[in-house]
Design a protein around this motif. Structure first.
Motif, PDB file in Angstrom:
ATOM      1  N   ALA A  25      -5.631   1.746   5.995  1.00 16.99           N
ATOM      2  CA  ALA A  25      -6.584   2.841   5.772  1.00 16.99           C
ATOM      3  C   ALA A  25      -6.012   3.875   4.817  1.00 16.99           C
ATOM      4  CB  ALA A  25      -6.960   3.487   7.108  1.00 16.99           C
ATOM      5  N   TRP A  26      -4.732   4.192   4.963  1.00 15.05           N
ATOM      6  CA  TRP A  26      -4.108   5.156   4.061  1.00 15.05           C
ATOM      7  C   TRP A  26      -4.033   4.594   2.649  1.00 15.05           C
ATOM      8  CZ3 TRP A  26       0.644   6.964   7.421  1.00 15.05           C
ATOM      9  CH2 TRP A  26       0.167   7.710   8.516  1.00 15.05           C
ATOM     10  N   GLU A  27      -3.706   3.313   2.524  1.00 14.96           N
ATOM     11  CA  GLU A  27      -3.696   2.679   1.195  1.00 14.96           C
ATOM     12  C   GLU A  27      -5.083   2.737   0.567  1.00 14.96           C
ATOM     13  OE1 GLU A  27      -2.111  -1.315   1.087  1.00 14.96           O
ATOM     14  OE2 GLU A  27      -0.484  -0.723   2.434  1.00 14.96           O
ATOM     15  N   ALA A  28      -6.111   2.468   1.369  1.00 11.53           N
ATOM     16  CA  ALA A  28      -7.483   2.502   0.857  1.00 11.53           C
ATOM     17  C   ALA A  28      -7.844   3.904   0.366  1.00 11.53           C
ATOM     18  CB  ALA A  28      -8.463   2.039   1.934  1.00 11.53           C
ATOM     19  N   ALA A  29      -7.413   4.927   1.083  1.00  9.56           N
ATOM     20  CA  ALA A  29      -7.687   6.304   0.656  1.00  9.56           C
ATOM     21  C   ALA A  29      -6.991   6.603  -0.672  1.00  9.56           C
ATOM     22  CB  ALA A  29      -7.230   7.289   1.729  1.00  9.56           C
ATOM     23  N   LEU A  30      -5.766   6.148  -0.799  1.00 10.48           N
ATOM     24  CA  LEU A  30      -5.055   6.334  -2.073  1.00 10.48           C
ATOM     25  C   LEU A  30      -5.730   5.549  -3.188  1.00 10.48           C
ATOM     26  CD1 LEU A  30      -1.395   6.153  -0.767  1.00 10.48           C
ATOM     27  CD2 LEU A  30      -2.405   8.089  -1.980  1.00 10.48           C
TER      28      LEU A  30
END
Length: 185
Positions: free
Chosen positions: A131-136
């Protein structure tokens, strides 16, 4: 579930999050969770019938969502990806320093201890990191290397947090922020 049940469940999750962030999975024994939360032992098993891994997994996901929400706010208010990354590092640095250098990433301690031995916890940690990768990646929209850069930035942030905690200094966070800015030029 009524309000009292929700409050008890939240206290159990809050206590677990605090314990795993400061002492890892092994530092979050069920007796410590019960003592810190003030919840009755029966409530622990009522809300988390699958035991400690369920409790820790939900705590990791919940903490990951809270950090993700902070990232979303920073993404919306940052004019550039470099400023967004700097804001993320500042937010996490504030959190780390305010805790007396005890609370780094709410996912890393669990991932390091359990990813190889517990499928449910590996999945919880992987889900948060994804999820954090997707936000980045979303913030890097249009960049030709968005996928690789998202992973690189996340790895730099995680490493900077670890070094900041080990050194009890924000300097690694500042250095990584400068390198992310240089990487994105």
């Amino acid at each position: 579930m009524g309000q009292k049940g929700t409050e008890t469940r939240d206290r159990l999750l809050d206590a677990t999050q605090d314990l795993i962030e400061t002492g890892g999975y092994s530092g979050a024994g069920l007796n410590q969770v019960i003592a810190l939360s003030g919840a009755p032992r029966g409530s622990l098993y009522f809300h988390f019938p699958a035991g400690k891994d369920q409790l820790v997994g939900e705590s990791v996901r919940r903490a990951g969502q809270a950090i993700g929400d902070a990232f979303a706010g920073l993404a919306a208010s940052s004019p550039s990806v470099a400023e967004f990354a700097e804001g993320v590092l500042r937010h996490l640095g504030d959190r780390l320093e305010e805790s007396g250098w005890r609370r780094g990433c709410p996912v890393a301690t669990v991932a390091l201890e359990t990813a190889a031995t517990s499928d449910p916890l590996q999945e919880a940690c992987s889900g948060v990191y994804s999820a954090w990768e997707a936000a980045l990646r979303a913030r890097l929209d249009g960049h030709p290397d968005a996928d690789d850069l998202a992973v690189t930035i996340l790895a730099l942030v995680e490493g900077a947090l670890l070094l900041a905690k080990a050194h009890r200094s924000r300097e690694p966070l500042h250095r990584v922020a400068r390198q992310i800015a240089a990487l994105l030029r």
